[in-house]
Design a protein around this motif. Sequence first.
Motif, PDB file in Angstrom:
ATOM      1  N   ARG A 173       0.962  -1.134  -0.280  1.00  0.00           N
ATOM      2  CA  ARG A 173      -0.090   0.034   0.046  1.00  0.00           C
ATOM      3  C   ARG A 173       0.914   1.259  -0.120  1.00  0.00           C
ATOM      4  O   ARG A 173       0.475   2.280  -0.581  1.00  0.00           O
ATOM      5  CB  ARG A 173      -1.009   0.034   1.092  1.00  0.00           C
ATOM      6  N   ALA A 174       2.050   1.127   0.395  1.00  0.00           N
ATOM      7  CA  ALA A 174       2.944   2.251   0.460  1.00  0.00           C
ATOM      8  C   ALA A 174       3.486   2.734  -0.871  1.00  0.00           C
ATOM      9  O   ALA A 174       3.716   3.672  -1.137  1.00  0.00           O
ATOM     10  CB  ALA A 174       4.089   2.001   1.574  1.00  0.00           C
ATOM     11  N   ALA A 175       3.426   1.651  -1.467  1.00  0.00           N
ATOM     12  CA  ALA A 175       3.870   1.449  -3.024  1.00  0.00           C
ATOM     13  C   ALA A 175       2.686   2.090  -4.033  1.00  0.00           C
ATOM     14  O   ALA A 175       3.262   2.184  -5.287  1.00  0.00           O
ATOM     15  CB  ALA A 175       4.631   0.605  -3.440  1.00  0.00           C
ATOM     16  N   HIS A 176       1.671   2.552  -3.526  1.00  0.00           N
ATOM     17  CA  HIS A 176       0.601   2.814  -4.165  1.00  0.00           C
ATOM     18  C   HIS A 176       0.749   3.936  -5.156  1.00  0.00           C
ATOM     19  O   HIS A 176       1.516   5.056  -4.771  1.00  0.00           O
ATOM     20  CB  HIS A 176      -0.747   3.043  -3.506  1.00  0.00           C
ATOM     21  N   GLY A 177       0.794   3.905  -6.540  1.00  0.00           N
ATOM     22  CA  GLY A 177       0.975   4.854  -7.693  1.00  0.00           C
ATOM     23  C   GLY A 177       2.384   4.932  -7.661  1.00  0.00           C
ATOM     24  O   GLY A 177       2.792   5.758  -8.579  1.00  0.00           O
ATOM     25  N   GLY A 178       3.293   4.118  -7.359  1.00  0.00           N
ATOM     26  CA  GLY A 178       4.748   4.038  -7.583  1.00  0.00           C
ATOM     27  C   GLY A 178       5.362   2.913  -7.954  1.00  0.00           C
ATOM     28  O   GLY A 178       4.859   1.990  -8.677  1.00  0.00           O
ATOM     29  N   VAL A 179       6.575   2.638  -7.570  1.00  0.00           N
ATOM     30  CA  VAL A 179       7.036   1.370  -7.746  1.00  0.00           C
ATOM     31  C   VAL A 179       7.613   0.418  -6.441  1.00  0.00           C
ATOM     32  O   VAL A 179       7.984   1.192  -5.713  1.00  0.00           O
ATOM     33  CB  VAL A 179       8.354   1.383  -8.697  1.00  0.00           C
ATOM     34  N   LEU A 180       7.302  -0.813  -6.618  1.00  0.00           N
ATOM     35  CA  LEU A 180       7.634  -1.699  -5.629  1.00  0.00           C
ATOM     36  C   LEU A 180       8.825  -2.568  -6.004  1.00  0.00           C
ATOM     37  O   LEU A 180       8.884  -3.253  -7.038  1.00  0.00           O
ATOM     38  CB  LEU A 180       6.232  -2.491  -4.983  1.00  0.00           C
ATOM     39  N   PHE A 181      10.017  -2.476  -5.117  1.00  0.00           N
ATOM     40  CA  PHE A 181      11.089  -3.545  -5.787  1.00  0.00           C
ATOM     41  C   PHE A 181      11.281  -4.452  -4.596  1.00  0.00           C
ATOM     42  O   PHE A 181      11.589  -4.064  -3.467  1.00  0.00           O
ATOM     43  CB  PHE A 181      12.392  -2.549  -5.911  1.00  0.00           C
ATOM     44  N   LEU A 182      10.949  -5.923  -4.912  1.00  0.00           N
ATOM     45  CA  LEU A 182      11.440  -6.726  -4.016  1.00  0.00           C
ATOM     46  C   LEU A 182      12.722  -7.395  -4.679  1.00  0.00           C
ATOM     47  O   LEU A 182      12.716  -8.194  -5.370  1.00  0.00           O
ATOM     48  CB  LEU A 182      10.103  -7.758  -4.269  1.00  0.00           C
ATOM     49  N   ASP A 183      13.714  -6.983  -3.751  1.00  0.00           N
ATOM     50  CA  ASP A 183      14.990  -7.828  -3.935  1.00  0.00           C
ATOM     51  C   ASP A 183      15.096  -9.139  -3.271  1.00  0.00           C
ATOM     52  O   ASP A 183      14.484  -9.281  -2.367  1.00  0.00           O
ATOM     53  CB  ASP A 183      16.066  -6.956  -3.318  1.00  0.00           C
TER      54      ASP A 183
ATOM     55  N   LEU B 277       5.609  -3.480 -10.284  1.00  0.00           N
ATOM     56  CA  LEU B 277       6.534  -4.226  -9.510  1.00  0.00           C
ATOM     57  C   LEU B 277       7.844  -4.575 -10.171  1.00  0.00           C
ATOM     58  O   LEU B 277       7.890  -5.076 -11.555  1.00  0.00           O
ATOM     59  CB  LEU B 277       5.715  -5.567  -9.223  1.00  0.00           C
ATOM     60  N   ILE B 278       9.048  -4.246  -9.749  1.00  0.00           N
ATOM     61  CA  ILE B 278      10.193  -4.902 -10.183  1.00  0.00           C
ATOM     62  C   ILE B 278      10.730  -5.782  -9.073  1.00  0.00           C
ATOM     63  O   ILE B 278      10.745  -5.641  -7.781  1.00  0.00           O
ATOM     64  CB  ILE B 278      11.180  -3.689 -10.321  1.00  0.00           C
ATOM     65  N   VAL B 279      11.216  -7.037  -9.395  1.00  0.00           N
ATOM     66  CA  VAL B 279      11.865  -7.802  -8.574  1.00  0.00           C
ATOM     67  C   VAL B 279      13.423  -8.235  -9.067  1.00  0.00           C
ATOM     68  O   VAL B 279      13.760  -8.295 -10.012  1.00  0.00           O
ATOM     69  CB  VAL B 279      11.138  -9.037  -8.650  1.00  0.00           C
TER      70      VAL B 279
END
Length: 537
Positions: free
Chosen positions: A278-288, A325-327
Amino acid sequence: MHKKTVVIGFLGTQLDAGQGAGRWQKWRPTVSLAQHEDRQIDRIELFHSPQHARLAKVVTEDIGNASPDTQVQLVPFEVSNPWDFGEMYGALYDWARRYPFDPEHEQYWVHITTGTHVAQICMFLMVESRQIPGVLLQSSPPRPQRVGAAGTMELIDLDLSRYDVLASRFDQAREEAIDFLKSGIATRNPRFNRLIEEIEQVAVRSRAPILLTGPTGAGKSHLARRMYELKRSRHQVEGEFVEVNCATLRGDGAASTLFGHKKGAFTGAAADRAGLLRAAHGGVLFLDEIGELGLDEQAMLLKAVEEKRFFPMGSDREVSSEFQLIVGTNRDLRVDVTRGLFREDLFARINLWSYTLPGLAQRAEDIEPNVDHMLARACAELGRNVRFNAEARAAYLRFANSGEAPWTGNFRDLAASITRLATLAEGGRISVDQVQAEMARLQWLWQHAGAAHGAQAEAPASDLSPWITAEQLDAIDCFDRLQLASVIHVCRQSRTLSEAGRRLFDKSRAQRSVVNDADRLRKYLQKFGLSWAQVTQ
């Protein structure tokens, strides 16, 4: 051969209006199309709503009076809401699919002066996507206003390849974007440069998940953040860049960190928590290191990516979050899928855009520009100017590009090394003695790191599926499979074919009068239908 000119446009219910003789005293955009003596319009496809059929008939008659050779084809066009984008575009699309376009004998001008703003935008998109094979036509009233004057017409071709200036500006913008992704470093490795060029295109055109694979320290996290910053500079995202290392997530804390929880969901959950998705709403979530994520969390993540909705822990109400999502991972997720450690459906979802970042040892050409970049960055952080003397620089680059420098930590090792040299430099100059001391330090670090990893670090991967088909594997003895896997492992750890050959034939080469390690290795790979480029890409 002269092509007929066909204009496609909407009846202007306000601008084209007028019933009495006074209508000839004003400029009417659709009628004016037939008043240009230097431009012959052969046919007009005139869209109109049924309630304006009478006005359409008057305009048709007036066009006939102004230009008897111009045929008007009235096209009843009924939409319940002319300001509804989806409905308007769908109606135009359906019409275009049915219309018998004949570009060989006719040229099409799409008139965008009349109609609602939504209709004009939809017309633009139809031409831009080549659903209507023509150019845009913009008409304007005369300046100053003169009775009976036709005004002006301007054609706009959306084929940008015809505009050298625009094309050069787009090329320049793309080069700047690629340079931005590379942090301004003039990288020289052809494979890496091609990879970044494609990533630039994907970053600005797609919101689909992106998978970055590569060894620790290869720059996955840095590249993900640069992609986000590039998208933000293009106003394609408004939210934040949220990064988490999945290797740090364990137990209830993993799901809670990612998806949030309700108060009391588990022991220690003293308050509601929104979670990183939810913090990444409207942005990018990077799961390393996504390969470290548990199977339950993988299932929850798949739902969140596909449906943009998920349940926080302990909640019976779904929440939503729109993010890209970028992983990242240093593992071969294909192997993890076969072993049941990673969900096949999630892998399929995140594998649309997949890129493998080479380690520093595989980008020998890029060591020198990265040394310069990291030294400049270290100087900025230290607040002092530092330079290599010529002899020290040559010695450091010679070592950095040799087989003595495996760069197991990749760019992290290089950045730490340059920072140490810049910090210890006396009088702003890095000397040969300092370089020699740093070389010894790095060799000590790599030696101990290798010992800590033990045989596991040296063990080659036995999975040959990236290079050999299932049918080929069935025809190869177990002995040959293991040998081939070891050979490929050495190849992927070497910078060149010759270097790999020297390592593989280190004993037998001494017994030969003519030494050609590269040729021997090339012929061995050819036995399995492989080349050096295939096994090292």
